[in-house]
Scaffold this active site. Sequence first.
Site, short mmCIF file in Angstrom:
data_model
loop_
_atom_site.label_atom_id
_atom_site.label_comp_id
_atom_site.label_asym_id
_atom_site.label_seq_id
_atom_site.Cartn_x
_atom_site.Cartn_y
_atom_site.Cartn_z
N GLU A 20 11.88 10.48 15.41
CA GLU A 20 12.14 9.74 16.72
C GLU A 20 11.80 10.49 17.86
O GLU A 20 11.42 9.72 18.94
CB GLU A 20 13.75 9.32 16.46
CG GLU A 20 13.71 8.55 15.05
CD GLU A 20 12.91 7.10 15.16
OE1 GLU A 20 13.00 6.39 16.37
OE2 GLU A 20 12.46 6.84 14.17
N SER A 40 -9.40 -15.70 -9.28
CA SER A 40 -10.37 -16.80 -9.11
C SER A 40 -9.83 -17.67 -8.23
O SER A 40 -10.55 -18.62 -7.54
CB SER A 40 -10.70 -17.46 -10.36
OG SER A 40 -9.41 -17.62 -11.15
#
Length: 612
Positions: free
Chosen positions: A101, A365
């Site tokens: 951080e 598909s």
Amino acid sequence: MTLPTENQDKPGHPRWRRARRIAGWTLGVLLGGPLIAFWVAYLVLDVRSPQEVLAGLGKTVVLKYADGSELLKVIPADGDRTFVPYSQVPSKLRDAIIATEDPTFWDNQGFDPTGIGRAFLTGVGGGSGITQQYIKKSTGDEDATLGRKFAELVLATKITQEQGKEQIFESYVNIISFGRGTFGPAAAMNAYFGRKLDDSITWSEAAFLAGMIQSPSVHDPAASGDLHASRRWQYVRDKLVSRGYVGGDEPMAYPGGEIQPPSETRAGRVTYDEFHVKQQVLAELEQDGFPLGRLQQGNLTVETTLDRGMQDAAKKALRDKLNEEPKEFRGAVVAVDPGTGAVRAYQGGDQGVRDYASTPHALGSAFHPFTFTAALLHGFGPDQPMPGFSKVEFLGETFQYPDPCGKKCTPRRAVETHAAGTLVALAKKLGPEAVSEAARQAGIPDAVDAVPTLREKDGFLIGPGIAIGRYPLRPLDVAGAYGTFAAGGRRSTPHLVAKIRDESGAVVWAHQDTSSPAFGDDDSSRRVAAEVTATLRTGGRPAALSTGEAEHGTSPDYQDAWAVGYTPQLATAVWIGSDDERRLKDASGRKLTGDVVPADVWRAFTTAVRPR
């Protein structure tokens, strides 16, 4: 005209004295104004103690359906915000947090000069270190505005002068959220690993907890899965190594097997499907600048886009069908308003904490309409004659399928008959980039949780799998992309949050319309959408529907099955599969296909929500 004399141009002339006074006043205002404002703000503004902040976090956040009725509550749990003194924060966790951080925390003056400068120039926020993050959390003001950045600069300076770095870190680490309703490292350690916080914490556990801070609703594996969480963990580990906290040969592994399920689902406070909705909404709110702490601190109410009736119908359709199928079957249903992108139903399954609606699965598909779209965009007519193919070599892979298209094949007929070989040949002629781009134009995002979509594992190459829908996609994104066809070619971003209101009921944030033509201009977009819809609306059906299956490896069996379709009012994606890669057979012993189990769920849901 009077020409200036030589005396008027001399420095002692009244004109020069007046110019110097004006310049002096201007410089004084430019320099003195900000200094005076800074000094006044320094005297007036103050930072609340972490104890005050924690006391103000005990507020319930209400999530509502689109009609204003209550969906669920995010209730703070007892014991979720135990204050931990600096001396009791294990050094490994401190190092992991700082490395990730704010690597210059011990040496900086409390703020990021680059981020402050960018805010003054552009009016938007910059990056923040630990001190600035504490100020944002303690004030509850996280808007990326010039005023907020100025106040942040003042308070960062003030707190750095008044407090030591250890006290600042202690304040910060105790009010930040680690997700799962926790604030502070003790609650986080218990929530994720079921243990008390002490020096027995491992580097792997410390890296995991430090990785949660940036976006806990997104990085929690219960929300995004272990694959995403492990990538975030790897990012933190790399920071620890590159910044010298641990050696490159330090034995560390992602602690996925140790992570506990969320306590709120274990305790029965919400059902699994409600938990999925909550996590998805909170993740979306974080991206929009409203993390859970801000919602709780402001006592804010969230209005979702979900329709109560559609949500119930999706749950019933999915549950009723899966109850008839093998126990390993899992499923998801997502329904989206095509015109706005508003998610009307979101069902990620009720079998566990894994949210199948936001988990990517191979589309198989059911990806063919995007190949068809790419053909239209590159000059192919929908009914243009083309040869049918049963065997195709594409990017080093051989594909072989039956040829149902025959000698009178066209792009439209290839999609209608699921002629996989012919569509692979079409993708080969168009090129993989064109097929990928058509899907993106329809609405498939470039990346999900920073992971590129429609790409190989390296994140760059597009392989032969693009032709057969091998790349995994989320049902949420698939519903949104098909919704583009339903909306006449206008693309909108799927979203679950409509508005945020304060205690008085006033709207403090609202989702902005993102609708725009997907395939060029409006005319081109309408033409493409109309052709896709006509192709999917076969047999006189009132709705356009595409079913599909994804292959299990290179076998003829299937592991994922889909039914995705739409009316002008609603686009719905249904996925059926399992937790792992396996050959799936339905209750009748037939291999899983999209036109049976998923289509049954799709039809049951669509019939239930159809306007009477």
